[in-house]
Design an enzyme around this catalytic site. Structure first.
Site, PDB file in Angstrom:
ATOM      1  N   LYS A  26      -4.452  37.540  -0.854  1.00  0.00           N
ATOM      2  CA  LYS A  26      -4.423  36.738   0.273  1.00  0.00           C
ATOM      3  C   LYS A  26      -3.753  35.390   0.223  1.00  0.00           C
ATOM      4  CE  LYS A  26      -6.804  40.374   2.109  1.00  0.00           C
ATOM      5  NZ  LYS A  26      -7.270  40.943   0.817  1.00  0.00           N
ATOM      6  N   TYR A  40     -17.603  41.282   3.218  1.00  0.00           N
ATOM      7  CA  TYR A  40     -16.412  42.127   3.691  1.00  0.00           C
ATOM      8  C   TYR A  40     -16.678  43.758   3.505  1.00  0.00           C
ATOM      9  CZ  TYR A  40     -11.814  44.352   2.330  1.00  0.00           C
ATOM     10  OH  TYR A  40     -10.662  45.199   2.248  1.00  0.00           O
ATOM     11  N   ASP A  74     -17.288  34.684  -3.172  1.00  0.00           N
ATOM     12  CA  ASP A  74     -16.109  35.009  -3.006  1.00  0.00           C
ATOM     13  C   ASP A  74     -15.445  34.141  -2.018  1.00  0.00           C
ATOM     14  OD1 ASP A  74     -13.946  36.122  -1.523  1.00  0.00           O
ATOM     15  OD2 ASP A  74     -14.952  38.261  -1.378  1.00  0.00           O
ATOM     16  N   ARG A  84      -2.695  46.283 -21.895  1.00  0.00           N
ATOM     17  CA  ARG A  84      -3.813  46.214 -20.907  1.00  0.00           C
ATOM     18  C   ARG A  84      -4.972  45.351 -21.711  1.00  0.00           C
ATOM     19  NH1 ARG A  84      -7.983  49.111 -22.868  1.00  0.00           N
ATOM     20  NH2 ARG A  84      -6.826  50.969 -23.756  1.00  0.00           N
TER      21      ARG A  84
END
Length: 380
Positions: free
Chosen positions: A195, A98, A170, A46
């Site tokens: 994406k 978004y 973004d 992690r």
């Protein structure tokens, strides 16, 4: 280094032990330490993993940044950078944002005393007016989802520096191949790497890139503390997807331009939203900060019923959420990406009942146009 070469260079890390040209997949949750007093670079996955580190270095290089971080999803990345804020802080956000970001801003952060205002970022005076003593961040999304609104990044950065604010951009819709916000003065760049960066509809991923060490330390602290890191195998798939980013974006953007120009002259389409069209109200601003119009466009067919007819008649595009894949995807924002918004909020964001969003893939543009024409003929 030219951008296509940079993409391959960034995503190809030769293994110094075996000489393998693909990044090794280190499937280990923990790492043996050399001695009681001599700990190595990695201890628990992690906190750090060699495979994820290779992916983080790659995305940093592509965005012309120093520090990169990979998260389990795009929303994990966006949420994590917003979690660096404190109670009492205020954010000014592009009103064309978004739906997932909208949900975090509206339904989660207020519980922690972090407030926001949505502003039309094409109106610089409105941004200035919205700034309060407690404002800490200006949040940009350009091109915005799904109305392809364009923000003048340099102008917003200038306002931010004047008021000693951070800027977040973004960059999902264009990818670092077409736009590099850090080069324009932005402090934090965020991606839904699901994406265009990954590009194959096979993983979920998020990415953050910064240049400032103090900011990087804050983001790493949240990444490690919250734990929404990208898995090792998904990092490997992301690196594989990145290798073809340049050729995919070049082809898809070229096809999107052709389709947008065609739909602009179609009798059944009332409006086409695509920043690569010269008639787009922010065309010159966009082209001053990006290489081309990108691979996503939206078009209005007049009503929800017409949108339903078109979607059900199309043969090539997948009808789905998401975007940025090798396959063309058509979506209906009011019921998909922006389902969190009520009717009034949809109108305020420019999302009309007949709006469809098209993410153009690698199919032949003429085949896509023929398919669209056949579907649109049913509503004329």
């Amino acid at each position: 280094m030219r951008e296509l070469t940079n993409i391959i260079n960034a995503s190809t890390m030769n293994d110094p032990l075996s000489g393998a040209i693909n990044t090794p997949i280190q499937l280990s949750s923990t790492f043996n330490q050399k001695s009681f007093d001599d700990f190595g670079q990695y201890d628990y996955a992690r906190s750090g993993n060699p495979t994820r580190e290779a992916g983080e270095n790659a995305i940093a290089q592509l965005e012309h940044g120093k520090y990169g971080y990979l998260f389990s999803t795009g929303m994990a990345a966006i949420s994590s950078i917003l979690f660096t804020l404190s109670a009492g802080d205020h954010i000014i956000v592009s009103k064309h944002v978004y739906g997932g970001t909208f949900r975090v801003l509206e339904d989660i952060l207020p519980h922690w005393g972090i407030t926001h205002d949505f502003v039309d970022f094409s109106d610089l005076d409105a941004i200035e007016t919205a700034i309060k003593p407690e404002t800490k961040v200006l949040y940009i999304e350009t091109p915005s989802n799904p109305v392809l609104n364009i923000t003048d990044i340099r102008a917003v950065v200038k306002i931010a520096k004047k008021h000693q604010l951070l800027t977040i951009a973004d960059n999902t819709f264009l990818s670092p191949f077409l736009q590099n916000p850090l080069d324009l003065g932005v402090d934090i760049v965020v991606h839904s790497a699901t994406k265009f960066l990954a590009g194959h509809s096979d993983i979920l991923a998020g990415a953050v890139v910064v240049n400032d060490k103090k900011l990087a330390d804050k983001i790493y602290f949240i990444q490690n503390a919250v734990g929404a890191t990208l898995s090792v195998f998904d990092t490997w798939l992301l690196l594989r997807g990145i290798k073809t980013l340049g050729v995919r974006m070049t082809q898809s953007s070229s096809s999107a331009q052709k389709i947008a120009e065609h739909l602009s002259n179609h009798a059944a389409v009332s409006n086409v939203l695509y920043p690569g069209l010269k008639r787009h109200q922010r065309y010159e601003t966009h082209m001053a900060q990006a290489k081309n119009g990108g691979a996503v466009l939206s078009f209005d067919v007049g009503s929800q019923e017409n949108a339903r007819i078109v979607v059900e008649a199309l043969k090539i595009p997948a009808f789905s959420v998401s975007l940025g894949a090798v396959e063309t995807i058509i979506s209906y924002p009011p019921k998909m990406s922006h389902a969190e918004l009520n009717a009034e909020e949809l109108v305020a964001c420019g999302i009309t009942p007949g709006l469809l969003r098209l993410s153009v893939g690698l199919e032949d543009a003429d085949d896509l146009i023929a398919d669209l024409d056949a579907a649109l003929a049913l509503i004329q």
